[in-house]
Design a protein around this motif. Structure first.
Motif: not given
Lengths: 115, 113
Positions: B1-6, B19-26, B69-74
């Motif tokens: 199952e797809d998972q997204v954690t912010q 600053s930066s926001l994080n998004c990790s995903y599987t 594995k992740e994305s950042f929004l700066h």
């Protein structure tokens, strides 16, 4: 060019009642997806309609049903409303079944409050 | 199952404080990661699509990056009008040949003047 249009914008219903929400997709789009967004949560996928058929369904009970019309507009119906159904209901439109270069185009949503 | 954690769930910044926001995903078979901005009581508004590790996209004070594995929004030198909830979503093939974006819970950003 009109984007995604949803109606009504706000709605208050009593537990056990039924509700119908409506959506007109962006011009040129033929696929409509519905999401439920509870307060402080991300949008949760309900189902997607393409060519007047339900193509994908998320983890929602059968109380949630929908329809797509020949002009691509769509309805979301919820029966036997529960307090937990209170949420922002988002309609999103797209072209075809993906993958999508620009994701979905969302409407402003219908705020449903169940009392 | 797809998972997204912010993370974080909420962030308060002073105007000009980057600053930066994080998004990790599987996810299996990623075919795009989206960033959206959502104002209170409104629908999400598309910002960026990223497809492959190393890719970067910029728009005004926002820059999105992607790893495997992740994305950042700066957010550089934010202004009060940048206050919103930022949502991350991953797109992967579902059964039947369709693609259904899976969303994270979002990061609520407040920028104080």
């Amino acid at each position: 060019d009109a984007g995604v249009t949803q109606s009504p914008t706000h709605l208050i219903k009593t537990r056990g009642q039924q509700v119908t929400l409506r959506c007109s997709p962006k011009s040129g789009h033929d696929t409509v997806s519905w999401y439920q967004q509870a307060l402080g949560q991300g949008p949760q996928f309900i189902f997607q309609y393409y060519e007047e058929e339900e193509r994908q369904r998320g983890n929602f009970p059968d109380r949630f049903s929908g329809h797509q019309f020949p002009n691509y507009s769509s309805e979301l119906n919820v029966n036997a409303l529960l307090l937990g159904d209170s949420a922002l209901y988002l309609c999103a439109s797209s072209s075809g079944q993906g993958p999508y270069s620009y994701g979905y185009t969302f409407g402003s949503g219908t705020r449903l409050t169940v009392v | 199952e797809d998972q997204v954690t912010q993370s974080p769930e909420a962030l308060r910044l002073q105007e000009g404080e980057s600053s930066s926001l994080n998004c990790s995903y599987t996810v299996s078979g990623l075919r795009g990661l989206f960033w959206y901005r959502q104002d209170p009581g409104k629908g999400p508004e598309f910002l960026f699509t990223l497809y492959s590790a190393g890719e970067e996209k910029e728009k005004e004070r926002l820059k999105a990056t992607l790893t495997k594995k992740e994305s950042f929004l700066h957010i550089t030198a934010p202004k009060p009008e940048d206050s919103a909830t930022y949502l991350c979503a991953v797109q992967a093939p579902a059964s039947g040949g369709s693609y259904i974006p899976t969303f994270g819970r979002g990061t609520s950003l407040i920028v104080h003047p």
